[in-house]
Enzyme design. Structure first.
Site, PDB file in Angstrom:
ATOM      1  N   THR A  91       0.823  -1.213   0.000  1.00 31.60           N
ATOM      2  CA  THR A  91       0.000   0.000   0.000  1.00 31.60           C
ATOM      3  C   THR A  91       0.856   1.260   0.000  1.00 31.60           C
ATOM      4  OG1 THR A  91      -1.740  -1.188   1.174  1.00 31.60           O
ATOM      5  CG2 THR A  91      -1.844   1.210   1.236  1.00 31.60           C
ATOM      6  N   HIS A 115      -6.273   0.517  -6.431  1.00 32.90           N
ATOM      7  CA  HIS A 115      -6.899  -0.210  -5.321  1.00 32.90           C
ATOM      8  C   HIS A 115      -7.307  -1.581  -5.835  1.00 32.90           C
ATOM      9  CE1 HIS A 115      -9.786  -1.270  -2.147  1.00 32.90           C
ATOM     10  NE2 HIS A 115     -10.536  -1.705  -3.143  1.00 32.90           N
TER      11      HIS A 115
END
Length: 149
Positions: A91, A115
């Site tokens: 991330t 994402h």
């Protein structure tokens, strides 16, 4: 065939990275079963990221994902969720390995380009939030026999 939800976030769209990201997904043998570009509504963004609603960054996250167009996709393939998480990388782009989307293309945790759902339950929820079942096209790829036993 497993399905997952993938979104190229507004920073990825503005930086003209959609084609690069789609290419990486397809080269890995995954199928794009649905694809749409739109500006996410505030309500959809709040629902999409509801698990973060109590976190201090929630407001800025919602503002960011509604700030411009994003590309939503339904991706299909064996182990699609795990493969997409690996393709995306960590991330935080600082921790993402070279060769991953974030390792190669992202520079900031708040602008990390892409994402992907993290589990079957979130994939089902996120796909249902962004697509009707009638919009999803499962199909055999010409190279399926070379990809899967």
């Amino acid at each position: 065939m497993e399905r997952t939800y993938v979104m190229v976030k507004p920073d990825g769209v503005q930086r003209c990275l959609v084609g690069e990201i789609v290419s990486r997904i397809e080269k890995k043998g995954l199928k794009i079963a649905a694809l749409r570009m739109n500006v996410m509504t505030e309500a959809a963004a709040k629902e999409h990221y509801k698990e973060h609603s109590e976190r201090p960054f929630f407001g800025s996250l919602v503002s960011f994902v509604t700030s411009g167009p994003s590309v939503s996709m339904v991706i299909e393939g064996n182990n699609a969720i795990k493969i997409m998480r690996a393709i995306n990388g960590a991330t935080n782009p600082v921790d993402a390995l070279p060769g991953t989307i974030r390792g190669d293309l992202a520079v900031d945790m708040g602008r990390n380009v892409v994402h992907a759902s993290d589990a079957p339950e979130s994939a089902e929820r996120e796909i249902g939030l962004h697509f009707e079942e009638s919009e999803i096209s499962g199909y055999p790829r010409a190279d399926d026999e070379w990809l899967y036993e």
